[in-house]
Design a protein around this motif. Structure first.
Motif, PDB file in Angstrom:
ATOM      1  N   ILE A 287       6.915   2.079  17.770  1.00 23.12           N
ATOM      2  CA  ILE A 287       6.253   2.905  16.765  1.00 23.12           C
ATOM      3  C   ILE A 287       4.869   2.313  16.559  1.00 23.12           C
ATOM      4  O   ILE A 287       4.733   1.181  16.105  1.00 23.12           O
ATOM      5  N   SER A 288       3.854   3.071  16.890  1.00 19.89           N
ATOM      6  CA  SER A 288       2.479   2.620  16.689  1.00 19.89           C
ATOM      7  C   SER A 288       2.223   2.486  15.186  1.00 19.89           C
ATOM      8  O   SER A 288       2.742   3.264  14.382  1.00 19.89           O
ATOM      9  N   ASP A 289       1.410   1.509  14.804  1.00 18.58           N
ATOM     10  CA  ASP A 289       1.140   1.257  13.390  1.00 18.58           C
ATOM     11  C   ASP A 289       0.444   2.416  12.684  1.00 18.58           C
ATOM     12  O   ASP A 289       0.508   2.520  11.466  1.00 18.58           O
ATOM     13  N   ASP A 290      -0.203   3.305  13.433  1.00 17.85           N
ATOM     14  CA  ASP A 290      -0.945   4.391  12.792  1.00 17.85           C
ATOM     15  C   ASP A 290      -0.192   5.720  12.752  1.00 17.85           C
ATOM     16  O   ASP A 290      -0.732   6.734  12.306  1.00 17.85           O
ATOM     17  N   VAL A 291       1.070   5.740  13.190  1.00 20.51           N
ATOM     18  CA  VAL A 291       1.849   6.989  13.187  1.00 20.51           C
ATOM     19  C   VAL A 291       2.286   7.309  11.758  1.00 20.51           C
ATOM     20  O   VAL A 291       2.984   6.527  11.118  1.00 20.51           O
ATOM     21  N   MET A 292       1.848   8.459  11.271  1.00 22.38           N
ATOM     22  CA  MET A 292       2.190   8.889   9.913  1.00 22.38           C
ATOM     23  C   MET A 292       3.602   9.482   9.886  1.00 22.38           C
ATOM     24  O   MET A 292       4.026  10.146  10.824  1.00 22.38           O
ATOM     25  N   SER A 293       4.293   9.227   8.813  1.00 14.43           N
ATOM     26  CA  SER A 293       5.600   9.833   8.600  1.00 14.43           C
ATOM     27  C   SER A 293       5.412  11.323   8.366  1.00 14.43           C
ATOM     28  O   SER A 293       4.484  11.736   7.678  1.00 14.43           O
ATOM     29  N   GLU A 294       6.292  12.127   8.932  1.00 21.81           N
ATOM     30  CA  GLU A 294       6.278  13.564   8.668  1.00 21.81           C
ATOM     31  C   GLU A 294       7.111  13.894   7.437  1.00 21.81           C
ATOM     32  O   GLU A 294       7.169  15.038   6.997  1.00 21.81           O
ATOM     33  N   ASN A 295       7.767  12.881   6.881  1.00 24.37           N
ATOM     34  CA  ASN A 295       8.690  13.090   5.771  1.00 24.37           C
ATOM     35  C   ASN A 295       8.203  12.473   4.466  1.00 24.37           C
ATOM     36  O   ASN A 295       8.560  12.936   3.394  1.00 24.37           O
ATOM     37  N   THR A 296       7.432  11.415   4.550  1.00 26.27           N
ATOM     38  CA  THR A 296       6.805  10.793   3.394  1.00 26.27           C
ATOM     39  C   THR A 296       5.314  10.778   3.715  1.00 26.27           C
ATOM     40  O   THR A 296       4.825   9.852   4.368  1.00 26.27           O
ATOM     41  N   LEU A 297       4.601  11.784   3.307  1.00 23.96           N
ATOM     42  CA  LEU A 297       3.260  12.052   3.796  1.00 23.96           C
ATOM     43  C   LEU A 297       2.217  10.996   3.450  1.00 23.96           C
ATOM     44  O   LEU A 297       1.150  10.971   4.038  1.00 23.96           O
ATOM     45  N   THR A 298       2.492  10.119   2.517  1.00 27.78           N
ATOM     46  CA  THR A 298       1.515   9.088   2.143  1.00 27.78           C
ATOM     47  C   THR A 298       1.763   7.761   2.861  1.00 27.78           C
ATOM     48  O   THR A 298       1.059   6.791   2.600  1.00 27.78           O
ATOM     49  N   LYS A 299       2.754   7.695   3.749  1.00 22.71           N
ATOM     50  CA  LYS A 299       3.100   6.443   4.416  1.00 22.71           C
ATOM     51  C   LYS A 299       3.102   6.597   5.926  1.00 22.71           C
ATOM     52  O   LYS A 299       3.365   7.676   6.448  1.00 22.71           O
ATOM     53  N   THR A 300       2.845   5.481   6.602  1.00 21.92           N
ATOM     54  CA  THR A 300       3.048   5.468   8.041  1.00 21.92           C
ATOM     55  C   THR A 300       4.534   5.212   8.292  1.00 21.92           C
ATOM     56  O   THR A 300       5.269   4.817   7.378  1.00 21.92           O
ATOM     57  N   ARG A 301       4.968   5.431   9.510  1.00 18.77           N
ATOM     58  CA  ARG A 301       6.391   5.351   9.820  1.00 18.77           C
ATOM     59  C   ARG A 301       6.957   3.919   9.766  1.00 18.77           C
ATOM     60  O   ARG A 301       8.083   3.699   9.338  1.00 18.77           O
ATOM     61  N   ASN A 302       6.189   2.924  10.209  1.00 23.13           N
ATOM     62  CA  ASN A 302       6.713   1.552  10.293  1.00 23.13           C
ATOM     63  C   ASN A 302       7.266   0.990   8.990  1.00 23.13           C
ATOM     64  O   ASN A 302       8.317   0.348   9.009  1.00 23.13           O
ATOM     65  N   PRO A 303       6.614   1.173   7.831  1.00 27.60           N
ATOM     66  CA  PRO A 303       7.199   0.624   6.599  1.00 27.60           C
ATOM     67  C   PRO A 303       8.521   1.281   6.194  1.00 27.60           C
ATOM     68  O   PRO A 303       9.269   0.733   5.398  1.00 27.60           O
ATOM     69  N   LEU A 304       8.808   2.448   6.744  1.00 26.31           N
ATOM     70  CA  LEU A 304      10.033   3.168   6.393  1.00 26.31           C
ATOM     71  C   LEU A 304      11.216   2.786   7.274  1.00 26.31           C
ATOM     72  O   LEU A 304      12.364   3.053   6.924  1.00 26.31           O
ATOM     73  N   LEU A 305      10.938   2.184   8.437  1.00 24.52           N
ATOM     74  CA  LEU A 305      11.985   1.852   9.396  1.00 24.52           C
ATOM     75  C   LEU A 305      11.857   0.389   9.813  1.00 24.52           C
ATOM     76  O   LEU A 305      10.781  -0.185   9.737  1.00 24.52           O
ATOM     77  N   ALA A 306      12.936  -0.204  10.253  1.00 18.98           N
ATOM     78  CA  ALA A 306      12.911  -1.567  10.772  1.00 18.98           C
ATOM     79  C   ALA A 306      13.345  -1.525  12.227  1.00 18.98           C
ATOM     80  O   ALA A 306      14.397  -0.984  12.549  1.00 18.98           O
ATOM     81  N   LEU A 307      12.522  -2.063  13.121  1.00 17.77           N
ATOM     82  CA  LEU A 307      12.860  -2.083  14.539  1.00 17.77           C
ATOM     83  C   LEU A 307      13.664  -3.330  14.876  1.00 17.77           C
ATOM     84  O   LEU A 307      13.398  -4.404  14.351  1.00 17.77           O
ATOM     85  N   SER A 308      14.601  -3.183  15.779  1.00 16.39           N
ATOM     86  CA  SER A 308      15.350  -4.339  16.265  1.00 16.39           C
ATOM     87  C   SER A 308      14.489  -5.112  17.254  1.00 16.39           C
ATOM     88  O   SER A 308      13.373  -4.701  17.573  1.00 16.39           O
ATOM     89  N   GLU A 309      15.016  -6.187  17.752  1.00 20.82           N
ATOM     90  CA  GLU A 309      14.347  -6.882  18.847  1.00 20.82           C
ATOM     91  C   GLU A 309      14.308  -5.934  20.037  1.00 20.82           C
ATOM     92  O   GLU A 309      15.151  -5.048  20.160  1.00 20.82           O
ATOM     93  N   PRO A 310      13.332  -6.099  20.943  1.00 21.13           N
ATOM     94  CA  PRO A 310      13.249  -5.196  22.100  1.00 21.13           C
ATOM     95  C   PRO A 310      14.527  -5.202  22.944  1.00 21.13           C
ATOM     96  O   PRO A 310      15.171  -6.226  23.101  1.00 21.13           O
ATOM     97  N   ILE A 311      14.859  -4.029  23.457  1.00 22.09           N
ATOM     98  CA  ILE A 311      15.989  -3.878  24.369  1.00 22.09           C
ATOM     99  C   ILE A 311      15.398  -3.647  25.752  1.00 22.09           C
ATOM    100  O   ILE A 311      14.655  -2.688  25.954  1.00 22.09           O
ATOM    101  N   PRO A 312      15.678  -4.528  26.714  1.00 19.73           N
ATOM    102  CA  PRO A 312      15.033  -4.405  28.030  1.00 19.73           C
ATOM    103  C   PRO A 312      15.526  -3.201  28.833  1.00 19.73           C
ATOM    104  O   PRO A 312      16.556  -2.622  28.533  1.00 19.73           O
ATOM    105  N   ASN A 313      14.740  -2.860  29.859  1.00 19.10           N
ATOM    106  CA  ASN A 313      15.085  -1.831  30.838  1.00 19.10           C
ATOM    107  C   ASN A 313      15.121  -0.426  30.261  1.00 19.10           C
ATOM    108  O   ASN A 313      15.959   0.376  30.623  1.00 19.10           O
ATOM    109  N   GLY A 314      14.204  -0.106  29.386  1.00 17.65           N
ATOM    110  CA  GLY A 314      14.117   1.240  28.836  1.00 17.65           C
ATOM    111  C   GLY A 314      12.966   1.998  29.456  1.00 17.65           C
ATOM    112  O   GLY A 314      12.153   2.553  28.754  1.00 17.65           O
ATOM    113  N   ASP A 315      12.903   1.979  30.784  1.00 19.13           N
ATOM    114  CA  ASP A 315      11.777   2.607  31.477  1.00 19.13           C
ATOM    115  C   ASP A 315      11.737   4.112  31.248  1.00 19.13           C
ATOM    116  O   ASP A 315      12.766   4.765  31.153  1.00 19.13           O
TER     117      ASP A 315
END
Length: 135
Positions: free
Chosen positions: A72-100
């Motif tokens: 999730i790029s830091d500048d992607v705006m949430s489509e559901n909470t219009l005043t926030k970007t997506r990253n503060p609303l979600l927590a990403l896990s550690e990377p999972i390899p081989n997701g080509d």
């Protein structure tokens, strides 16, 4: 001794294994959900939605986990909470390899992809709204 064995056998029919709990962490808080007994064993409830709806459910707190999500790029705006970007609303896990990311075509068609979107711009292709696989 026979009465004890019969009583133990009868009682064993009324006992069962507790569902295995599932624990994950959000904002340094552990959240534990109980598993659920299904015909095939124990697990947690999963629902499959179109991608945009799945993101909405997670961003609004109606779903506990959203997968797969690779980036999730830091500048992607949430489509559901219009005043926030997506990253503060979600927590990403550690990377999972081989997701080509790959292209799929019919056997009789070729894809002349050279690594740039320009190389396939004139061909028909589809994407998923609100989804980014990588930078």
């Amino acid at each position: 001794m026979r009465i004890f064995l019969i009583a133990a056998l009868v009682l064993s029919f009324f006992t069962y294994a507790q569902p295995a709990p599932v624990t994950y962490t959000v904002d340094n808080k552990n959240i534990t959900l109980p598993g659920k007994k299904y015909k095939s064993g124990y697990g947690v409830h999963m629902e499959f939605y179109p991608w945009t709806r799945a993101v909405r459910e997670a961003e609004l707190g109606k779903a506990d986990i959203l997968f797969p999500e690779y980036f999730i790029s830091d500048d992607v705006m949430s489509e559901n909470t219009l005043t926030k970007t997506r990253n503060p609303l979600l927590a990403l896990s550690e990377p999972i390899p081989n997701g080509d990311l790959s292209f799929v075509a019919l056997r009789d068609h070729s894809i002349d992809y050279d690594g740039s979107i320009e190389s396939v711009k004139k061909q028909g292709y589809g994407g998923v709204r609100s989804y980014t696989n990588s930078k």
